[in-house]
Design a protein around this motif. Sequence first.
Motif, mmCIF file in Angstrom:
data_model
loop_
_atom_site.group_PDB
_atom_site.id
_atom_site.type_symbol
_atom_site.label_atom_id
_atom_site.label_comp_id
_atom_site.label_asym_id
_atom_site.label_seq_id
_atom_site.Cartn_x
_atom_site.Cartn_y
_atom_site.Cartn_z
ATOM 1 N N LYS A 226 0.710 -1.302 -0.073
ATOM 2 C CA LYS A 226 0.129 -0.097 -0.115
ATOM 3 C C LYS A 226 0.871 1.201 -0.152
ATOM 4 O O LYS A 226 0.323 2.422 0.393
ATOM 5 N N ALA A 227 2.102 1.308 -0.454
ATOM 6 C CA ALA A 227 2.903 2.580 -0.460
ATOM 7 C C ALA A 227 2.434 3.431 -1.821
ATOM 8 O O ALA A 227 2.066 2.789 -2.698
ATOM 9 N N LEU A 228 2.582 4.812 -1.757
ATOM 10 C CA LEU A 228 2.312 5.256 -2.804
ATOM 11 C C LEU A 228 3.569 5.664 -3.375
ATOM 12 O O LEU A 228 4.738 6.009 -2.935
ATOM 13 N N ILE A 229 3.392 5.187 -4.716
ATOM 14 C CA ILE A 229 4.767 4.930 -5.890
ATOM 15 C C ILE A 229 4.119 5.604 -7.024
ATOM 16 O O ILE A 229 3.330 5.265 -7.595
ATOM 17 N N GLY A 230 5.019 6.640 -7.617
ATOM 18 C CA GLY A 230 4.698 7.112 -8.970
ATOM 19 C C GLY A 230 5.582 8.190 -9.404
ATOM 20 O O GLY A 230 6.656 8.690 -8.447
ATOM 21 N N PHE A 231 5.117 8.762 -10.508
ATOM 22 C CA PHE A 231 6.117 9.772 -11.244
ATOM 23 C C PHE A 231 5.469 11.122 -10.861
ATOM 24 O O PHE A 231 6.173 11.773 -9.986
ATOM 25 N N ALA A 232 4.603 11.291 -11.305
ATOM 26 C CA ALA A 232 3.607 12.748 -11.049
ATOM 27 C C ALA A 232 2.713 12.465 -9.765
ATOM 28 O O ALA A 232 2.136 11.570 -9.513
ATOM 29 N N GLY A 233 2.672 13.621 -9.046
ATOM 30 C CA GLY A 233 1.987 13.594 -7.824
ATOM 31 C C GLY A 233 0.524 13.286 -8.267
ATOM 32 O O GLY A 233 0.060 13.839 -9.267
ATOM 33 N N PRO A 234 -0.484 12.718 -7.445
ATOM 34 C CA PRO A 234 -2.016 12.342 -7.624
ATOM 35 C C PRO A 234 -2.660 13.878 -8.137
ATOM 36 O O PRO A 234 -3.375 14.001 -8.985
ATOM 37 N N ARG A 235 -2.183 15.013 -7.173
ATOM 38 C CA ARG A 235 -2.781 16.218 -7.406
ATOM 39 C C ARG A 235 -2.389 16.776 -8.699
ATOM 40 O O ARG A 235 -3.155 17.499 -9.404
ATOM 41 N N THR A 236 -1.154 16.775 -8.965
ATOM 42 C CA THR A 236 -0.888 17.211 -10.444
ATOM 43 C C THR A 236 -1.522 16.483 -11.311
ATOM 44 O O THR A 236 -2.160 16.950 -12.417
ATOM 45 N N ILE A 237 -1.616 15.067 -11.567
ATOM 46 C CA ILE A 237 -2.312 14.326 -12.400
ATOM 47 C C ILE A 237 -3.960 14.911 -12.399
ATOM 48 O O ILE A 237 -4.324 15.048 -13.444
ATOM 49 N N GLN A 238 -4.390 14.834 -11.258
ATOM 50 C CA GLN A 238 -5.717 15.379 -11.173
ATOM 51 C C GLN A 238 -6.032 16.774 -11.722
ATOM 52 O O GLN A 238 -6.955 17.188 -12.537
ATOM 53 N N ALA A 239 -4.982 17.688 -11.689
ATOM 54 C CA ALA A 239 -5.197 19.066 -11.965
ATOM 55 C C ALA A 239 -4.843 19.013 -13.540
ATOM 56 O O ALA A 239 -5.599 19.941 -14.339
ATOM 57 N N THR A 240 -4.231 18.046 -14.211
ATOM 58 C CA THR A 240 -3.934 18.097 -15.711
ATOM 59 C C THR A 240 -5.226 17.326 -16.344
ATOM 60 O O THR A 240 -5.817 18.017 -17.278
ATOM 61 N N ILE A 241 -5.531 16.355 -15.435
ATOM 62 C CA ILE A 241 -6.666 15.595 -16.613
ATOM 63 C C ILE A 241 -7.843 15.829 -15.964
ATOM 64 O O ILE A 241 -9.076 15.344 -16.843
ATOM 65 N N ARG A 242 -8.259 16.395 -14.806
ATOM 66 C CA ARG A 242 -9.593 16.743 -14.359
ATOM 67 C C ARG A 242 -10.634 15.587 -14.414
ATOM 68 O O ARG A 242 -11.713 15.775 -14.828
ATOM 69 N N ILE A 243 -10.096 14.224 -14.084
ATOM 70 C CA ILE A 243 -11.102 13.326 -13.864
ATOM 71 C C ILE A 243 -10.554 12.649 -12.730
ATOM 72 O O ILE A 243 -9.461 12.464 -12.100
ATOM 73 N N GLU A 244 -11.559 11.831 -12.077
ATOM 74 C CA GLU A 244 -11.424 11.134 -10.587
ATOM 75 C C GLU A 244 -10.345 10.019 -10.943
ATOM 76 O O GLU A 244 -10.469 9.359 -12.001
ATOM 77 N N LEU A 245 -9.204 9.860 -10.140
ATOM 78 C CA LEU A 245 -8.375 8.985 -10.318
ATOM 79 C C LEU A 245 -8.775 7.568 -9.803
ATOM 80 O O LEU A 245 -9.693 7.808 -9.036
ATOM 81 N N PRO A 246 -8.460 6.425 -10.322
ATOM 82 C CA PRO A 246 -9.146 5.260 -10.023
ATOM 83 C C PRO A 246 -8.487 5.046 -8.377
ATOM 84 O O PRO A 246 -7.399 5.438 -8.101
ATOM 85 N N LYS A 247 -9.342 4.186 -7.899
ATOM 86 C CA LYS A 247 -9.090 3.598 -6.400
ATOM 87 C C LYS A 247 -7.898 2.857 -6.624
ATOM 88 O O LYS A 247 -7.668 2.035 -7.390
ATOM 89 N N GLY A 248 -6.985 3.076 -5.586
ATOM 90 C CA GLY A 248 -5.611 2.354 -5.584
ATOM 91 C C GLY A 248 -4.641 2.609 -6.562
ATOM 92 O O GLY A 248 -3.517 2.133 -7.008
ATOM 93 N N PHE A 249 -4.956 3.971 -7.192
ATOM 94 C CA PHE A 249 -3.801 4.536 -8.279
ATOM 95 C C PHE A 249 -2.559 4.775 -7.573
ATOM 96 O O PHE A 249 -2.616 5.280 -6.514
ATOM 97 N N GLN A 250 -1.686 4.279 -8.365
ATOM 98 C CA GLN A 250 -0.081 4.544 -7.585
ATOM 99 C C GLN A 250 -0.196 3.909 -6.454
ATOM 100 O O GLN A 250 0.928 4.401 -5.846
ATOM 101 N N THR A 251 -0.359 2.733 -6.217
ATOM 102 C CA THR A 251 -0.109 2.075 -4.869
ATOM 103 C C THR A 251 0.969 0.868 -5.513
ATOM 104 O O THR A 251 1.134 0.484 -6.659
ATOM 105 N N SER A 252 1.607 0.391 -4.413
ATOM 106 C CA SER A 252 2.293 -1.090 -4.764
ATOM 107 C C SER A 252 1.718 -1.908 -5.500
ATOM 108 O O SER A 252 2.212 -2.579 -6.460
ATOM 109 N N GLU A 253 0.136 -2.280 -5.191
ATOM 110 C CA GLU A 253 -0.469 -3.144 -5.585
ATOM 111 C C GLU A 253 -0.754 -2.757 -7.082
ATOM 112 O O GLU A 253 -0.592 -3.681 -8.102
#
Lengths: 286, 328
Positions: A226-253
């Motif tokens: 359940k660690a948060l792992i990714g390139f762009a921060g979830p807020r940056t992505i949200q601000a760019t694409i303006r749709i709800e991020l899927p559940k569990g996005f950018q987690t280890s799983e």
Amino acid sequence: MSTSPIETNLQVPGTRRPKRGVPEGLWQRCPGCQQTIFRKQAERALGVCPECDYHWYVSARDRIAQVLDEGTFEEWDAGLMPADPLGFVDKSAYAEKLKNEQSRTGLNEAAVVGTGMIRARRVAFGVTDSAFIMGSMGSVVGEKLTRLTERATADRLPLIIISASGGGARMHEGILSLMQMAKVSAALARYDAAGGLFISVLTNPTMGGVAASFASLGDIIFAEPKALIGFAGPRTIQATIRIELPKGFQTSEFLLEHGYIDRIVRRCDLKSEIARSIDYCGKMPR
Amino acid sequence: MPVANHRFGFERPISELEAQVQTLEASPSDDAEAREELRRVKRDLADTKRRVYSNLAPWETVQVARHPERPMTTDYLNLVFDEFVELHGDKFFGDDRAMRTGFAKIDGYKVMVIGHQKGKTTKERIACYHGCAHPEGYRKALAKMKLAAKYQLPVICFIDTPGAYPGIGAEERGQAQVIAQNMFEMSRLPTPIICIVIGEGGSGGALGIGVGDKVAMLEHAYYSVISPEGCAGILWKSSTYAEQAAAALKMTSKHLLGLGVVDDVIEEPLGGAHRDHHQMAARMKMYLVKCLKELVGQKSQTLVDKRYDKFRQMGVFLEAAMAEGTEA
């Protein structure tokens, strides 16, 4: 701020109402399930919530104690200290921020490196601490990890780096932080050419320039659950694409599902899992 | 009557004089006084351009670097190279239009060109996400670089991106992983690599094709760990502080040269590269040919070793004398 009786009863994180008769720090609220957990019980489980298995923050020092054999750690390059090459000032000065972070965390910088044993196997070992400016990589973190990698190459040691860096490349050192990504990656390329085994362990959080450099370059990549792992921060992505991020996005799983990590490893198994992988890969060829 | 057409506040004096020149040239006169007037205004215009563009504030530099008429990778491909044979696709997922790759010829050299493309028309800009590449773009770039190395072709990278694309698909397809992989492989690619920041050098998206034997930038380009807006949003809690962030981040060519991050700064035509694509291309060509002459023919091991040392020395820190193994 309003002081209505209803609002004062709300628990604002970090401003917990002191309770009479309970010693400070005996209980801790789990960031995962919001339950109040007996701290000692969680500590026995290496900082994992007994209720929901959420893996809490672990300091660099505690991580060393958890993963390396007791008393075997020898620190390298402890004398590297951050400078303020840009004279960076935002709302406050970077030089001030460094002093505050150093006194608050007891660390000189966001990375601690050295050597030690894992179940009697000598390794080169590095860990970043997310409490120190989000575990971000500036010149010192880059230099420490590069020297660690070079020494692992020269001494023919397996290399283990445990990342906890939500901040990525540190903004306060500008372009020099970005260049650390290239510097460490280049050192890892040489280590790879020499036949070294690099095990990268991703923990909560590993983002940005750290995820986009050494953390993703492991021959074997482990991640804590359940660690948060990714390139762009979830807020940056949200601000760019303006749709709800899927559940569990950018987690280890999520990363395991998409093929970017080898195994999800619970904290209590980390030491054994590292030792086992080292045994499979054997010694570095001469 | 031509109107003063300027995009940025600091360009107003320049565009006013440009409009005057156009008016005077539109009604040619044999009158000595009128010709003298035209000469005077032109002289004035050149002085103003020089004055304005040699004193750009960091935030103004960012605006110039993002100017929509600034020459892009495709402009350099047209104006600098004798031929360009585009090679599409990463042979894995798709063909990222934000990353152009292919064979090219310059002054008798056969090379591989890799470059971000931002797009000229709205349609093109949408197709290439305003120059923000996806993982397939970085994979494509690396695949073409490896092809180049196999046949000893030098690689030329044009960097011009606000950053690697932040999106769901990009994360699913390993944006962090491909950027890391590119730096890792570029650091040991056995062929010359020349990287030039032509406009925006946005963070990891720029560095993903930015590890080379020569790293240069255009005079009014910027190269930064994060966009000024992104930095302002995090450290000042509001992107309206982008101007302050641009200054604090020390992202202009002058600063980067001082910090040892770029080897050379390529001077732009008076008033910025967007005013004169041909002159900019000519300077670009001169620089690239000079670098190729220097690098081609060197042993690949020598190149790779020197490239390692170049990035190895980057960073500024203090080192206290301390016995091995002691605690800080």
